[in-house]
Motif scaffolding. Structure first.
Motif, PDB file in Angstrom:
ATOM      1  N   ARG A  24      16.653 -17.153  11.420  1.00  0.00           N
ATOM      2  CA  ARG A  24      16.198 -17.244  10.031  1.00  0.00           C
ATOM      3  C   ARG A  24      17.010 -16.432   9.041  1.00  0.00           C
ATOM      4  NH1 ARG A  24       9.895 -16.006  11.261  1.00  0.00           N
ATOM      5  NH2 ARG A  24       9.468 -17.832  12.547  1.00  0.00           N
ATOM      6  N   GLY A  25      17.782 -15.473   9.541  1.00  0.00           N
ATOM      7  CA  GLY A  25      18.473 -14.563   8.634  1.00  0.00           C
ATOM      8  C   GLY A  25      17.615 -13.333   8.369  1.00  0.00           C
ATOM      9  N   LEU A  26      17.929 -12.621   7.319  1.00  0.00           N
ATOM     10  CA  LEU A  26      17.200 -11.400   6.997  1.00  0.00           C
ATOM     11  C   LEU A  26      15.751 -11.720   6.692  1.00  0.00           C
ATOM     12  CD1 LEU A  26      19.789  -9.661   4.671  1.00  0.00           C
ATOM     13  CD2 LEU A  26      19.523  -9.442   7.131  1.00  0.00           C
ATOM     14  N   GLU A  27      14.864 -10.813   7.118  1.00  0.00           N
ATOM     15  CA  GLU A  27      13.437 -11.043   6.908  1.00  0.00           C
ATOM     16  C   GLU A  27      12.807  -9.890   6.145  1.00  0.00           C
ATOM     17  OE1 GLU A  27      11.253 -13.489  10.071  1.00  0.00           O
ATOM     18  OE2 GLU A  27      12.378 -11.968  11.199  1.00  0.00           O
ATOM     19  N   ARG A  28      11.912 -10.268   5.226  1.00  0.00           N
ATOM     20  CA  ARG A  28      11.124  -9.280   4.489  1.00  0.00           C
ATOM     21  C   ARG A  28       9.773  -9.167   5.184  1.00  0.00           C
ATOM     22  NH1 ARG A  28      10.913  -9.589  -1.924  1.00  0.00           N
ATOM     23  NH2 ARG A  28      11.936 -11.509  -1.343  1.00  0.00           N
ATOM     24  N   LYS A  29       9.351  -7.948   5.468  1.00  0.00           N
ATOM     25  CA  LYS A  29       8.106  -7.698   6.203  1.00  0.00           C
ATOM     26  C   LYS A  29       7.243  -6.704   5.439  1.00  0.00           C
ATOM     27  CE  LYS A  29       9.301  -9.995   9.920  1.00  0.00           C
ATOM     28  NZ  LYS A  29       8.609 -11.167  10.364  1.00  0.00           N
ATOM     29  N   ASP A  30       5.960  -6.617   5.842  1.00  0.00           N
ATOM     30  CA  ASP A  30       5.082  -5.597   5.288  1.00  0.00           C
ATOM     31  C   ASP A  30       5.594  -4.225   5.706  1.00  0.00           C
ATOM     32  OD1 ASP A  30       3.376  -7.415   4.084  1.00  0.00           O
ATOM     33  OD2 ASP A  30       2.120  -7.598   5.870  1.00  0.00           O
ATOM     34  N   ALA A  31       5.483  -3.258   4.827  1.00  0.00           N
ATOM     35  CA  ALA A  31       6.042  -1.923   5.076  1.00  0.00           C
ATOM     36  C   ALA A  31       5.398  -1.225   6.262  1.00  0.00           C
ATOM     37  CB  ALA A  31       5.918  -1.059   3.828  1.00  0.00           C
ATOM     38  N   GLY A  32       4.184  -1.579   6.621  1.00  0.00           N
ATOM     39  CA  GLY A  32       3.496  -0.909   7.719  1.00  0.00           C
ATOM     40  C   GLY A  32       3.987  -1.294   9.102  1.00  0.00           C
ATOM     41  N   ARG A  33       4.809  -2.315   9.192  1.00  0.00           N
ATOM     42  CA  ARG A  33       5.291  -2.758  10.509  1.00  0.00           C
ATOM     43  C   ARG A  33       6.440  -1.887  11.002  1.00  0.00           C
ATOM     44  NH1 ARG A  33       5.687  -9.083  10.999  1.00  0.00           N
ATOM     45  NH2 ARG A  33       5.931  -8.439  13.144  1.00  0.00           N
ATOM     46  N   ARG A  34       6.447  -1.656  12.309  1.00  0.00           N
ATOM     47  CA  ARG A  34       7.501  -0.855  12.925  1.00  0.00           C
ATOM     48  C   ARG A  34       8.790  -1.669  12.969  1.00  0.00           C
ATOM     49  NH1 ARG A  34       9.875   0.142  17.577  1.00  0.00           N
ATOM     50  NH2 ARG A  34       8.794  -1.471  18.752  1.00  0.00           N
ATOM     51  N   THR A  35       9.891  -1.030  12.642  1.00  0.00           N
ATOM     52  CA  THR A  35      11.195  -1.686  12.630  1.00  0.00           C
ATOM     53  C   THR A  35      11.755  -1.734  14.045  1.00  0.00           C
ATOM     54  OG1 THR A  35      11.565  -0.795  10.431  1.00  0.00           O
ATOM     55  CG2 THR A  35      13.493  -1.655  11.584  1.00  0.00           C
ATOM     56  N   PRO A  36      12.223  -2.901  14.492  1.00  0.00           N
ATOM     57  CA  PRO A  36      12.790  -3.002  15.842  1.00  0.00           C
ATOM     58  C   PRO A  36      14.031  -2.122  16.014  1.00  0.00           C
ATOM     59  CG  PRO A  36      12.375  -5.175  14.917  1.00  0.00           C
ATOM     60  CD  PRO A  36      12.186  -4.183  13.811  1.00  0.00           C
ATOM     61  N   VAL A  37      14.265  -1.695  17.233  1.00  0.00           N
ATOM     62  CA  VAL A  37      15.437  -0.890  17.562  1.00  0.00           C
ATOM     63  C   VAL A  37      16.701  -1.670  17.187  1.00  0.00           C
ATOM     64  CG1 VAL A  37      16.753   0.110  19.469  1.00  0.00           C
ATOM     65  CG2 VAL A  37      14.262   0.339  19.410  1.00  0.00           C
ATOM     66  N   GLY A  38      17.654  -0.989  16.571  1.00  0.00           N
ATOM     67  CA  GLY A  38      18.924  -1.608  16.217  1.00  0.00           C
ATOM     68  C   GLY A  38      18.935  -2.278  14.856  1.00  0.00           C
ATOM     69  N   MET A  39      17.805  -2.260  14.162  1.00  0.00           N
ATOM     70  CA  MET A  39      17.743  -2.840  12.827  1.00  0.00           C
ATOM     71  C   MET A  39      17.504  -1.732  11.815  1.00  0.00           C
ATOM     72  SD  MET A  39      15.707  -6.402  13.038  1.00  0.00           S
ATOM     73  CE  MET A  39      16.268  -7.739  14.062  1.00  0.00           C
ATOM     74  N   SER A  40      18.091  -1.907  10.654  1.00  0.00           N
ATOM     75  CA  SER A  40      17.850  -0.965   9.556  1.00  0.00           C
ATOM     76  C   SER A  40      16.618  -1.411   8.791  1.00  0.00           C
ATOM     77  CB  SER A  40      19.041  -0.942   8.598  1.00  0.00           C
ATOM     78  OG  SER A  40      20.200  -0.517   9.259  1.00  0.00           O
ATOM     79  N   ARG A  41      15.953  -0.465   8.218  1.00  0.00           N
ATOM     80  CA  ARG A  41      14.748  -0.714   7.420  1.00  0.00           C
ATOM     81  C   ARG A  41      15.089  -0.376   5.979  1.00  0.00           C
ATOM     82  NH1 ARG A  41       9.182  -0.251   8.720  1.00  0.00           N
ATOM     83  NH2 ARG A  41       7.925   0.486   7.001  1.00  0.00           N
ATOM     84  N   LEU A  42      15.120  -1.387   5.138  1.00  0.00           N
ATOM     85  CA  LEU A  42      15.420  -1.191   3.722  1.00  0.00           C
ATOM     86  C   LEU A  42      14.146  -1.407   2.918  1.00  0.00           C
ATOM     87  CD1 LEU A  42      18.758  -3.198   3.556  1.00  0.00           C
ATOM     88  CD2 LEU A  42      18.471  -0.738   3.791  1.00  0.00           C
ATOM     89  N   ILE A  43      13.706  -0.386   2.232  1.00  0.00           N
ATOM     90  CA  ILE A  43      12.438  -0.441   1.507  1.00  0.00           C
ATOM     91  C   ILE A  43      12.642  -1.100   0.147  1.00  0.00           C
ATOM     92  CG2 ILE A  43      10.555   0.928   0.549  1.00  0.00           C
ATOM     93  CD1 ILE A  43      11.274   3.064   2.697  1.00  0.00           C
TER      94      ILE A  43
END
Length: 179
Positions: A17-36
């Motif tokens: 799907r490409g980059l995904e926007r998620k709810d902030a409360g979800r844990r970020t998978p290993v190896g991925m950056s979390r951009l708020i």
């Protein structure tokens, strides 16, 4: 084991799907950056790769950039968006500030004074759709607001330094020329 499956599924979705926007409360998978996201209620999960990874490895992982139609126009529009949205060249361009299709068209008008504003706006619109679909820009067609997409946060620092130099040479546009 559920964590491993969850992370593998997140990576598979990212590839599909490409980059995904998620709810902030979800844990970020290993190896991925979390951009708020501005506002803090959502985040982008951006797959990480080493800076020295080759295009062949990106292709194998399903992360290679898409083929760009009308690459010169696409680069020009992305540069205009960077110039307008990236406020501090000493820091990351993402998330930047919002701009409009009209402002981007104004910058292109200063770069291409022999073309009509309408023709330039059509080009910006066409490219903004493609760049938005691929995650380089976020564009709300209803309001005409353009923001930098989370994908720009994946650029290595060496590239950012070069992009900043290019952006410094571009005009800010008619309405923002005093900024």
């Amino acid at each position: 084991m559920d964590e491993v499956r969850s992370e593998a599924l997140a990576w598979a979705r990212s590839r599909a799907r490409g980059l995904e926007r998620k709810d902030a409360g979800r844990r970020t998978p290993v190896g991925m950056s979390r951009l708020i996201e501005p506002g803090g209620d959502q985040v982008w999960w951006v797959p990480g790769t080493p800076d020295d990874v080759t295009p062949a490895v990106l292709h194998e992982l399903g992360m290679s950039p898409p083929t760009v139609e009308r690459s010169a126009l696409t680069c020009e529009v992305l540069a205009c968006c960077l110039r307008l949205c990236w406020t501090d060249f000493a820091s990351s361009p993402w998330p930047g500030i919002p701009t409009s299709v009209g402002a981007v068209t104004d910058v292109r008008t200063l770069l291409r004074p022999t073309q009509t504003w309408g023709k330039l706006r059509d080009g910006v619109t066409e490219v903004a759709r493609r760049l938005s679909a691929s995650g380089w820009l976020l564009w709300d067609e209803d309001t005409g607001v353009i923001r930098l997409g989370a994908r720009v946060a994946t650029w290595p620092q060496a590239d950012l330094d070069q992009f900043a130099e290019i952006c410094r040479t571009l005009p800010r546009g008619r309405s923002e020329s005093s900024a």
